[in-house]
Design a protein around this motif. Sequence first.
Motif, mmCIF file in Angstrom:
data_model
loop_
_atom_site.group_PDB
_atom_site.id
_atom_site.type_symbol
_atom_site.label_atom_id
_atom_site.label_comp_id
_atom_site.label_asym_id
_atom_site.label_seq_id
_atom_site.Cartn_x
_atom_site.Cartn_y
_atom_site.Cartn_z
ATOM 1 N N VAL A 424 0.827 -1.230 0.056
ATOM 2 C CA VAL A 424 -0.030 -0.089 0.031
ATOM 3 C C VAL A 424 0.884 1.009 0.071
ATOM 4 C CG1 VAL A 424 -1.632 1.249 1.284
ATOM 5 C CG2 VAL A 424 -1.755 -1.098 1.356
ATOM 6 N N ASN A 425 2.052 1.109 0.813
ATOM 7 C CA ASN A 425 2.902 2.517 0.787
ATOM 8 C C ASN A 425 3.407 2.810 -0.419
ATOM 9 O OD1 ASN A 425 3.022 1.215 3.530
ATOM 10 N ND2 ASN A 425 3.679 2.911 4.153
ATOM 11 N N GLU A 426 3.986 1.590 -1.080
ATOM 12 C CA GLU A 426 4.538 1.900 -2.568
ATOM 13 C C GLU A 426 3.568 2.380 -3.343
ATOM 14 O OE1 GLU A 426 6.465 -1.518 -4.437
ATOM 15 O OE2 GLU A 426 6.478 -0.437 -6.330
ATOM 16 N N MET A 427 2.267 2.112 -3.458
ATOM 17 C CA MET A 427 1.262 2.618 -4.429
ATOM 18 C C MET A 427 0.981 4.254 -3.966
ATOM 19 S SD MET A 427 0.988 0.183 -6.494
ATOM 20 C CE MET A 427 -0.087 1.144 -7.390
ATOM 21 N N ASN A 428 0.809 4.313 -2.609
ATOM 22 C CA ASN A 428 0.001 5.720 -2.284
ATOM 23 C C ASN A 428 1.233 6.640 -1.948
ATOM 24 O OD1 ASN A 428 -2.136 4.246 -2.427
ATOM 25 N ND2 ASN A 428 -2.693 4.222 -0.344
ATOM 26 N N ASP A 429 2.282 6.463 -1.614
ATOM 27 C CA ASP A 429 3.448 7.516 -1.386
ATOM 28 C C ASP A 429 4.165 8.015 -2.688
ATOM 29 O OD1 ASP A 429 3.445 7.030 1.333
ATOM 30 O OD2 ASP A 429 5.004 5.719 1.433
ATOM 31 N N TYR A 430 4.002 7.544 -3.889
ATOM 32 C CA TYR A 430 4.422 7.871 -5.007
ATOM 33 C C TYR A 430 4.019 9.291 -5.550
ATOM 34 C CZ TYR A 430 4.965 7.793 -10.193
ATOM 35 O OH TYR A 430 5.321 8.213 -11.588
ATOM 36 N N ASN A 431 4.945 9.944 -5.850
ATOM 37 C CA ASN A 431 4.625 11.491 -6.121
ATOM 38 C C ASN A 431 4.988 11.683 -7.914
ATOM 39 O OD1 ASN A 431 4.614 14.177 -6.724
ATOM 40 N ND2 ASN A 431 5.315 14.612 -4.561
ATOM 41 N N MET A 432 3.816 11.768 -8.521
ATOM 42 C CA MET A 432 4.096 11.531 -10.011
ATOM 43 C C MET A 432 4.448 13.199 -10.530
ATOM 44 S SD MET A 432 1.314 10.989 -13.122
ATOM 45 C CE MET A 432 0.699 9.315 -12.382
ATOM 46 N N ALA A 433 4.121 14.220 -9.854
ATOM 47 C CA ALA A 433 4.422 15.395 -10.292
ATOM 48 C C ALA A 433 5.960 15.533 -9.951
ATOM 49 C CB ALA A 433 3.662 16.473 -9.485
ATOM 50 N N THR A 434 6.440 14.755 -9.272
ATOM 51 C CA THR A 434 7.850 15.004 -8.801
ATOM 52 C C THR A 434 8.774 14.253 -9.678
ATOM 53 O OG1 THR A 434 7.405 15.395 -6.488
ATOM 54 C CG2 THR A 434 9.764 14.542 -6.934
ATOM 55 N N HIS A 435 7.994 13.202 -10.063
ATOM 56 C CA HIS A 435 8.753 11.881 -10.941
ATOM 57 C C HIS A 435 8.789 12.763 -12.445
ATOM 58 C CE1 HIS A 435 8.567 7.702 -12.756
ATOM 59 N NE2 HIS A 435 9.720 8.286 -13.010
ATOM 60 N N VAL A 436 7.515 13.221 -12.897
ATOM 61 C CA VAL A 436 7.546 13.903 -14.223
ATOM 62 C C VAL A 436 8.863 15.155 -14.295
ATOM 63 C CG1 VAL A 436 6.284 15.174 -15.756
ATOM 64 C CG2 VAL A 436 5.438 13.356 -14.570
ATOM 65 N N ALA A 437 8.870 15.958 -13.359
ATOM 66 C CA ALA A 437 9.842 16.945 -13.176
ATOM 67 C C ALA A 437 11.355 16.270 -13.100
ATOM 68 C CB ALA A 437 9.591 17.831 -11.836
ATOM 69 N N LYS A 438 11.461 15.448 -12.508
ATOM 70 C CA LYS A 438 12.670 14.726 -12.577
ATOM 71 C C LYS A 438 13.104 14.278 -14.079
ATOM 72 C CE LYS A 438 15.397 11.456 -9.961
ATOM 73 N NZ LYS A 438 15.350 10.145 -10.306
ATOM 74 N N GLU A 439 12.176 13.560 -14.620
ATOM 75 C CA GLU A 439 12.453 12.954 -15.669
ATOM 76 C C GLU A 439 12.498 13.944 -17.179
ATOM 77 O OE1 GLU A 439 13.604 9.976 -16.136
ATOM 78 O OE2 GLU A 439 13.486 9.648 -14.146
ATOM 79 N N ALA A 440 11.796 14.945 -16.963
ATOM 80 C CA ALA A 440 11.546 15.907 -18.210
ATOM 81 C C ALA A 440 12.809 16.444 -18.610
ATOM 82 C CB ALA A 440 10.477 17.083 -17.741
ATOM 83 N N PRO A 441 13.910 16.919 -18.206
ATOM 84 C CA PRO A 441 14.953 17.303 -18.728
ATOM 85 C C PRO A 441 15.528 16.443 -19.612
ATOM 86 C CG PRO A 441 14.891 17.838 -16.267
ATOM 87 C CD PRO A 441 13.938 16.870 -16.476
ATOM 88 N N ALA A 442 15.561 15.056 -19.431
ATOM 89 C CA ALA A 442 16.168 14.168 -20.347
ATOM 90 C C ALA A 442 15.347 14.353 -21.605
ATOM 91 C CB ALA A 442 16.277 12.849 -19.695
ATOM 92 N N PHE A 443 14.235 14.883 -21.798
ATOM 93 C CA PHE A 443 13.366 14.677 -23.026
ATOM 94 C C PHE A 443 12.924 15.888 -23.516
ATOM 95 C CE2 PHE A 443 12.416 10.973 -20.613
ATOM 96 C CZ PHE A 443 12.255 9.786 -21.624
ATOM 97 N N SER A 444 14.039 16.944 -23.043
ATOM 98 C CA SER A 444 13.685 18.252 -23.365
ATOM 99 C C SER A 444 13.985 18.689 -24.673
ATOM 100 C CB SER A 444 14.433 19.519 -22.343
ATOM 101 O OG SER A 444 15.803 19.128 -22.578
ATOM 102 N N LEU A 445 13.195 19.478 -25.387
ATOM 103 C CA LEU A 445 13.264 19.940 -26.961
ATOM 104 C C LEU A 445 14.775 20.092 -27.515
ATOM 105 C CD1 LEU A 445 9.868 21.788 -27.115
ATOM 106 C CD2 LEU A 445 10.567 19.299 -26.845
#
Length: 445
Positions: A424-445
Amino acid sequence: MVNATNSEFKQLKVAVIGGGLGGMAAAIALRRAGHIVSIYERRDFRLEVGASISCAANGGKWLREWGVDIDSGRPTHLMKLVMRDWDTGKILNNYSLEEYEESWGIVTLLHVPSVSREWFKKNANVCRVDMHEMLMQTATQEEGEGIPCSVVIDHIATACDAEAGTVTFANGETISADLIIGADGIRSAIRGLIGVTPDIKSANQTCYRCNVRREDIQKLGLMPDSTDPAIQFWGGYTKEGLSQYYKIVMSPCAGEEIVSFYCFMPTEMTNHTKEGFQFAEVPVEEMIKGDYSRLDPQCIGLLENSVDRMPWRLYVHQPYSHWTRGRVGVLGDAAHPMMPHQSQGACMAIEDAAALGLIFSKNYHFTRDVRKGLELYEAIRKPRATRVQAASARATENLNERIGFSSLSAPEKALAALENKLTVNEMNDYNMATHVAKEAPAFSL
Ligand SMILES: Cc1cc2nc3c(=O)[nH]c(=O)nc-3n(C[C@H](O)[C@H](O)[C@H](O)COP(=O)(O)OP(=O)(O)OC[C@H]3O[C@@H](n4cnc5c(N)ncnc54)[C@H](O)[C@@H]3O)c2cc1C
């Protein structure tokens, strides 16, 4: 720097193919992000499935974020998971959800998707809003942020040019869009049209679903606690010659007016072969056979008095090679169909939708390059959805792998992590906004 200024944001024309739970969630997320969304659905929504659907906090938090009127779906707020002995019904394990809201900021919810709407029209004086209607209402209503989405019914997608961004329907009509979301479910056409060849095999277990009315439960005087706010399980593990594929999942829904059952059994016991849910009522004898003869008499008594008994044939899908091509991305069951044993299929579709809403928001440049945005979407979503998909397959073999029970059988969180169990912790502790912010630079234009 990835963050875009508002002037760099480009409003997209979005086509969502499939108006199920995932399609509606994607439409809401992309509407909230400022886009113009049309949903194309092959049918007219009269044939939605009337089974219970539990929506854990990792899905529910996005419904709240998008301003969905959750109470309009008359949710049951679950308080516990109960594991029972197949033969006697004796309680073997109990996982309390009492502190769920305090821990995760939202209760765990249970809803009924549509056919129940028809069922209620036939069987009760009130017509209720269900989860699907609740999402469609939020997507299409005037109130709330963004432009109301349009819903186009009787449109079956048959062809798609991912590079040009066009979809053609069985009626000959072709539409074009900047972004196309394939949310067309377990037998997805869009998935094939972007070159995915699914690796599918028949599951060892199949399912029937049915409902029992509260008034019938009261008349029968059986299992008065069946309407308690809990999910109750019988079987799901091997025991004295009983296969682990025999399993019952019971929960109240629709304001506790019906109790919904999923009845699982070994696949060789069914003649149905077509994947997914079938709108074909079956006689009670088709569902209660084999080792159902030794099932807890209280539970059997309820099943004998059930209504809406219909098959739900299960297949196992290996993770797909890719989820996106050109301007097209798939989500939900079209991207990661899973066995139902973690109750996470719809929640994963809602998370997919949330990822799209974040990536194509004013905070990033991706509205200027949809392809890159979709690559980021796949990178964000595939590892997590694949992990849940694998855990759902494991829970087919052993109910102790189910989120909730997985923490009981390995009480120390560290031990559960060591055993690589989904918690349950793994499912609910997840922060998608932080995840997207962290990965986005590698996909920047
Ligand atoms: C037995 C069982 C129990 C489950 N219980 C739970 C639960 O408790 N909690 C949970 O989170 N999940 C649960 N799930 C999973 C959940 O129901 C699915 O994961 C979820 O509905 C997937 O949503 P979707 O939008 O991807 O697909 P769907 O909801 O199936 O929607 C697909 C839509 O696309 C339309 N469509 C199909 N083809 C086309 C086409 N060519 N053109 C246009 N439209 C098309 C369909 O008509 C449909 O409306 C369960 C699943 C099963 C099998």
